[in-house]
Motif scaffolding. Structure first.
Motif, short mmCIF file in Angstrom:
data_model
loop_
_atom_site.label_atom_id
_atom_site.label_comp_id
_atom_site.label_asym_id
_atom_site.label_seq_id
_atom_site.Cartn_x
_atom_site.Cartn_y
_atom_site.Cartn_z
N ARG A 269 78.03 101.07 -13.25
CA ARG A 269 76.65 101.20 -13.71
C ARG A 269 76.16 102.61 -13.40
O ARG A 269 76.38 103.12 -12.30
CB ARG A 269 75.75 100.19 -13.03
CG ARG A 269 74.37 100.22 -13.67
CD ARG A 269 73.28 99.55 -12.90
NE ARG A 269 72.01 99.96 -13.50
CZ ARG A 269 70.85 99.80 -12.91
NH1 ARG A 269 70.79 99.27 -11.72
NH2 ARG A 269 69.75 100.18 -13.51
N GLY A 270 75.52 103.25 -14.37
CA GLY A 270 74.98 104.58 -14.16
C GLY A 270 73.53 104.52 -13.70
O GLY A 270 72.90 103.47 -13.65
N GLY A 271 73.01 105.68 -13.34
CA GLY A 271 71.60 105.80 -13.00
C GLY A 271 71.19 105.23 -11.67
O GLY A 271 70.02 104.89 -11.47
N ILE A 272 72.12 105.14 -10.73
CA ILE A 272 71.76 104.56 -9.42
C ILE A 272 71.83 105.60 -8.30
O ILE A 272 71.75 105.27 -7.13
CB ILE A 272 72.69 103.37 -9.07
CG1 ILE A 272 74.14 103.82 -8.88
CG2 ILE A 272 72.59 102.29 -10.12
CD1 ILE A 272 75.01 102.75 -8.27
N GLY A 273 72.00 106.88 -8.66
CA GLY A 273 72.07 107.93 -7.64
C GLY A 273 73.44 108.08 -7.02
O GLY A 273 73.56 108.62 -5.91
N LYS A 274 74.48 107.64 -7.74
CA LYS A 274 75.84 107.70 -7.19
C LYS A 274 76.26 109.11 -6.84
O LYS A 274 76.84 109.34 -5.77
CB LYS A 274 76.82 107.09 -8.19
CG LYS A 274 78.31 107.26 -7.82
CD LYS A 274 79.23 106.69 -8.86
CE LYS A 274 79.09 107.39 -10.19
NZ LYS A 274 79.49 108.81 -10.15
N GLN B 11 79.37 115.89 -15.26
CA GLN B 11 79.55 117.07 -14.40
C GLN B 11 78.44 117.25 -13.34
O GLN B 11 78.26 118.34 -12.82
CB GLN B 11 79.63 118.35 -15.23
CG GLN B 11 80.71 118.36 -16.28
CD GLN B 11 80.52 119.48 -17.27
OE1 GLN B 11 79.84 119.32 -18.28
NE2 GLN B 11 81.10 120.63 -16.98
N ASN B 12 77.72 116.19 -13.01
CA ASN B 12 76.64 116.35 -12.03
C ASN B 12 77.16 116.73 -10.65
O ASN B 12 76.52 117.51 -9.94
CB ASN B 12 75.83 115.05 -11.95
CG ASN B 12 75.08 114.75 -13.24
OD1 ASN B 12 74.64 115.67 -13.92
ND2 ASN B 12 74.93 113.49 -13.57
N PHE B 13 78.29 116.17 -10.26
CA PHE B 13 78.89 116.50 -8.96
C PHE B 13 79.23 117.99 -8.93
O PHE B 13 78.94 118.68 -7.94
CB PHE B 13 80.14 115.65 -8.76
CG PHE B 13 80.60 115.50 -7.34
CD1 PHE B 13 79.71 115.32 -6.29
CD2 PHE B 13 81.96 115.48 -7.05
CE1 PHE B 13 80.16 115.14 -4.99
CE2 PHE B 13 82.43 115.31 -5.75
CZ PHE B 13 81.51 115.14 -4.72
N THR B 14 79.81 118.49 -9.99
CA THR B 14 80.16 119.91 -10.09
C THR B 14 78.92 120.78 -9.93
O THR B 14 78.93 121.78 -9.20
CB THR B 14 80.83 120.21 -11.44
OG1 THR B 14 82.02 119.43 -11.56
CG2 THR B 14 81.18 121.69 -11.56
N SER B 15 77.83 120.41 -10.60
CA SER B 15 76.62 121.24 -10.58
C SER B 15 76.01 121.31 -9.19
O SER B 15 75.33 122.30 -8.85
CB SER B 15 75.59 120.70 -11.57
OG SER B 15 75.08 119.44 -11.15
N GLU C 173 69.44 93.53 -10.45
CA GLU C 173 70.27 92.53 -11.11
C GLU C 173 71.50 93.13 -11.79
O GLU C 173 72.61 92.62 -11.66
CB GLU C 173 69.43 91.77 -12.14
CG GLU C 173 70.09 90.50 -12.66
CD GLU C 173 70.23 89.43 -11.58
OE1 GLU C 173 71.24 88.71 -11.60
OE2 GLU C 173 69.33 89.34 -10.71
N GLN C 174 71.32 94.22 -12.52
CA GLN C 174 72.44 94.82 -13.24
C GLN C 174 73.52 95.34 -12.30
O GLN C 174 74.71 95.24 -12.58
CB GLN C 174 71.94 95.95 -14.14
CG GLN C 174 71.14 95.46 -15.33
CD GLN C 174 70.74 96.60 -16.26
OE1 GLN C 174 70.69 97.75 -15.86
NE2 GLN C 174 70.44 96.26 -17.50
N SER C 175 73.11 95.89 -11.16
CA SER C 175 74.08 96.41 -10.21
C SER C 175 74.88 95.30 -9.54
O SER C 175 76.07 95.47 -9.26
CB SER C 175 73.38 97.26 -9.14
OG SER C 175 72.87 98.45 -9.71
N ILE C 176 74.24 94.18 -9.27
CA ILE C 176 74.96 93.04 -8.70
C ILE C 176 76.02 92.57 -9.69
O ILE C 176 77.16 92.26 -9.31
CB ILE C 176 73.98 91.90 -8.36
CG1 ILE C 176 73.02 92.33 -7.23
CG2 ILE C 176 74.73 90.64 -7.97
CD1 ILE C 176 73.71 92.65 -5.92
#
Length: 357
Positions: A41-46, A72-76, A215-218
């Motif tokens: 799931r995206g958008g959880i601050g991973k 590429q967020n980790f790279t940035s 709910e979606q993350s669970i």
């Protein structure tokens, strides 16, 4: 729903953590070398979480960080000056897959973190391998080649070419460890299993699974654990075809965006408690894929980092280096570090112990 004694033990542990009481002899504390931070799931601050774990690792180990997410967020967070034509993990993977048909100077693959993010200068020498937006295209290339190799070798001593493909990322990591002499590896993955994330699982010793209290993350947690355990999943079907026996274990489930009761210090709010209990019930069903049998010891709780997380994710500054009351300008607005940052630092420190004790 009644709180189980194991989950209550977790809540009691956090009262100790936030009260600055020591917690010794974590029973699950097996040191792995290569970790993949993963969920579906995206958008959880991973990635902000991965970045803050990266800083903790850098303080303790020479570490290699890999970005296999096409966003590429980790790279940035390691470099604001990254250029798309720089050598990336995509180049390294394509060269492994295509051989001499893909030309790239991989001597420039790993970059020193301290050269591009000054916040890491107080840590050990660490490196990162940049991600690439071209990884969006990689799954179709990768699975076409996998199926081609499977068909070519199905009647003979078969799986070796498939195994080579599935271990491409692992091979790149081994080569970079030899070159840089790092002790640990942390991989930030995408929320999609295909391609880079698949290869990250094949390369990792252990998984770190962030799960937001919603709910979606669970639901995505159960999908992730099913993918790892179910022998009919894509991951395990290809692993079997390749003759690969090993697979990663689950080392940590990091419950994120937890809320705290304002009327009672160090107490999780009721909504967060419900999702934490449900996550634990799911984890218990998959107990044999965890690093140890004591499942609750693999859980850590992390707050919604609010302004501190926004500053960390926008400025490439680890939360551990933020000071209460300091202001930063983000998108032409002033954002202030609130006093909760002191709790965040304790939570992150425990999450790091969960992984590396």
């Amino acid at each position: 729903m009644a709180i189980t004694s194991d989950v209550q033990e977790l809540f009691d542990r956090y009262d100790m953590i936030l009260s600055d009481k020591s917690i010794d002899n974590l029973p699950h504390a097996k040191k792995h070398r290569t970790y993949a931070v993963t969920n579906f799931r995206g958008g959880i601050g991973k990635t902000t979480l991965s970045f803050n774990l990266a800083y903790a690792m850098c303080k303790n180990y020479m570490t290699l960080f890999l970005d296999v997410c096409p966003q590429q967020n980790f790279t940035s967070l390691f470099s604001n000056n990254f250029l798309e034509n720089d050598i990336t993990i995509y180049d390294a993977l394509m060269q492994k897959m295509m051989g001499s048909a893909w030309s790239a100077d991989l001597s420039k693959l790993s970059k020193r973190v301290q050269d591009t993010n000054s916040e890491f200068k107080d840590g050990k020498t660490c490196y990162y391998i940049p991600g690439s937006s071209r990884l969006f295209l990689y799954p179709s290339q990768f699975y076409s080649r996998l199926n081609e190799y499977l068909g070519l070798t199905s009647s003979g001593n078969g799986e070796k070419p498939v195994r080579v493909l599935l271990h491409m990322l692992k091979s790149i990591i081994e080569e970079q460890i030899e070159e840089t002499k790092v002790e640990k590896v942390l991989i930030d993955t995408s929320p999609f299993f295909a391609g880079g994330t698949h290869l990250a699982w094949a390369a990792a010793d252990a998984l770190i699974i962030p799960v937001r209290v919603d709910e979606q993350s669970i639901y995505s947690l159960e999908l992730t654990l099913q993918m790892l355990k179910d022998e009919t999943s894509d991951f395990n079907v290809w692993r079997t075809r390749a003759g690969i026996e090993e697979k990663p274990v689950v080392q940590a489930i990091l419950m994120t965006h937890c809320g705290w009761n304002r009327q009672a210090d160090h107490q999780i709010d009721q909504a967060s408690r419900m999702y934490i209990e449900r996550a634990y019930e799911i984890a218990e069903k998959y107990s044999d894929i965890f690093a140890t049998n004591n499942i609750i010891d693999h859980f850590a709780l992390l707050s919604d980092f609010h302004s501190s997380g926004r500053i960390s994710g926008s400025k490439g500054i680890p939360i551990d280096k933020l000071s209460e009351g300091r202001q930063y300008r983000i998108e032409n607005k002033k954002v202030e570090v609130n006093k909760s940052v002191n709790r965040y630092k304790k939570e992150l420190a425990y999450a790091f112990r969960l992984i590396n004790e």
